[in-house]
Enzyme design. Structure first.
Site, PDB file in Angstrom:
ATOM      1  N   ALA A   1     -27.527 -15.172  -1.960  1.00  0.00           N
ATOM      2  CA  ALA A   1     -28.237 -16.367  -1.445  1.00  0.00           C
ATOM      3  C   ALA A   1     -27.987 -17.362  -2.309  1.00  0.00           C
ATOM      4  CB  ALA A   1     -29.706 -16.148  -1.174  1.00  0.00           C
TER       5      ALA A   1
ATOM      6  N   VAL B   1     -27.799 -21.264  -4.165  1.00  0.00           N
ATOM      7  CA  VAL B   1     -28.669 -22.480  -4.574  1.00  0.00           C
ATOM      8  C   VAL B   1     -27.865 -23.709  -3.818  1.00  0.00           C
ATOM      9  CG1 VAL B   1     -29.670 -21.415  -6.644  1.00  0.00           C
ATOM     10  CG2 VAL B   1     -27.523 -22.834  -6.794  1.00  0.00           C
TER      11      VAL B   1
ATOM     12  N   VAL C   1     -28.453 -14.069  -6.703  1.00  0.00           N
ATOM     13  CA  VAL C   1     -28.372 -15.711  -6.641  1.00  0.00           C
ATOM     14  C   VAL C   1     -27.301 -15.963  -7.000  1.00  0.00           C
ATOM     15  CG1 VAL C   1     -29.474 -17.635  -7.840  1.00  0.00           C
ATOM     16  CG2 VAL C   1     -30.762 -15.544  -7.678  1.00  0.00           C
ATOM     17  N   LYS C   2     -26.804 -17.067  -6.085  1.00  0.00           N
ATOM     18  CA  LYS C   2     -25.212 -17.463  -5.813  1.00  0.00           C
ATOM     19  C   LYS C   2     -25.417 -18.866  -6.475  1.00  0.00           C
ATOM     20  CE  LYS C   2     -21.659 -17.569  -2.455  1.00  0.00           C
ATOM     21  NZ  LYS C   2     -21.337 -17.366  -1.118  1.00  0.00           N
ATOM     22  N   VAL C   3     -24.658 -19.066  -7.559  1.00  0.00           N
ATOM     23  CA  VAL C   3     -24.481 -20.362  -8.200  1.00  0.00           C
ATOM     24  C   VAL C   3     -23.111 -20.878  -8.030  1.00  0.00           C
ATOM     25  CG1 VAL C   3     -26.461 -19.976  -9.531  1.00  0.00           C
ATOM     26  CG2 VAL C   3     -24.251 -19.950 -10.693  1.00  0.00           C
TER      27      VAL C   3
END
Length: 204
Positions: A56, A58, A82-84
């Site tokens: 998912a 940001v 968490v995908k950045v």
């Protein structure tokens, strides 16, 4: 090689996961925006279906914002990754989030040096685009980071990813559906069934 679905569409995910071939999901703001509704509820449902890593992303561009959003996303479900984006701010956020024990997928990787830096700050996954896979699919990064090939558009990309040693290939549902199709399979099955029908008719 693991196969992830690159989708936020529940129907696509529900159709493929029961086949037992899907290991995880990747999403991004564009994919979730297409679905409408509460994106957190959609992500929660996806996690419940796949019971595997679910990226998912940001939308903040500063490290503090990414960290804050990353914590919120990670709180949705234990399967959230968490995908950045790979930027200096993204690297800072990755370091902070991974230090808290959260899994991070660093995306928009286009070079081996970028992948190395992401791995150095604890990224669980790095996501290169398939066209640049040959740049980063090397054995030189002795770090606990999986190479997740993204931006896949056809079966050739999947085969190339496997040959080059990628850990994961994330694909649109349509590309995965295409993996099942081959004209010789259909012809072969049709021939088998016709032979069986002839044999049964001869016994009557």
């Amino acid at each position: 090689m693991k196969i992830f679905i690159d989708s936020g569409n529940l129907k696509e995910i529900e159709a493929l996961v029961p086949l037992g071939i899907i290991d995880g999901i990747t999403t991004n703001p564009s994919l979730l925006a297409k679905e409408g509704g509460d994106y957190k509820a959609i992500l929660k449902k996806i996690c419940q279906i796949v019971k595997g890593p679910t990226s998912a992303e940001v939308v903040a561009t500063d490290a503090d914002g990414m960290i804050r959003e990353g914590r919120e996303l990670a709180a949705i479900d234990e399967h959230i990754v968490v995908k950045v984006p790979f930027t200096k701010e993204g690297v800072k956020a990755c370091k902070a989030l991974s230090s808290e024990g959260k899994r991070v997928n660093v995306t928009l990787i286009f070079s081996p040096t970028q992948a190395l830096l992401a791995a150095k700050v604890g990224a669980s996954y790095v996501s290169p685009f398939v066209g640049r896979l040959d740049d980063i699919a090397t054995s030189g990064m002795n770090l606990k980071t999986e190479i997740l090939v993204a931006s896949v558009r056809n079966n050739i990309h999947i085969i190339e990813a496997a040959r080059m040693g990628a850990d994961i290939c994330t694909c649109p549902a349509a590309v995965i559906e295409g993996m099942f199709k081959h004209p010789l399979t259909d012809i072969g099955l049709e021939r088998f069934l016709k032979d069986w029908e002839k044999a049964q008719a001869a016994r009557v």
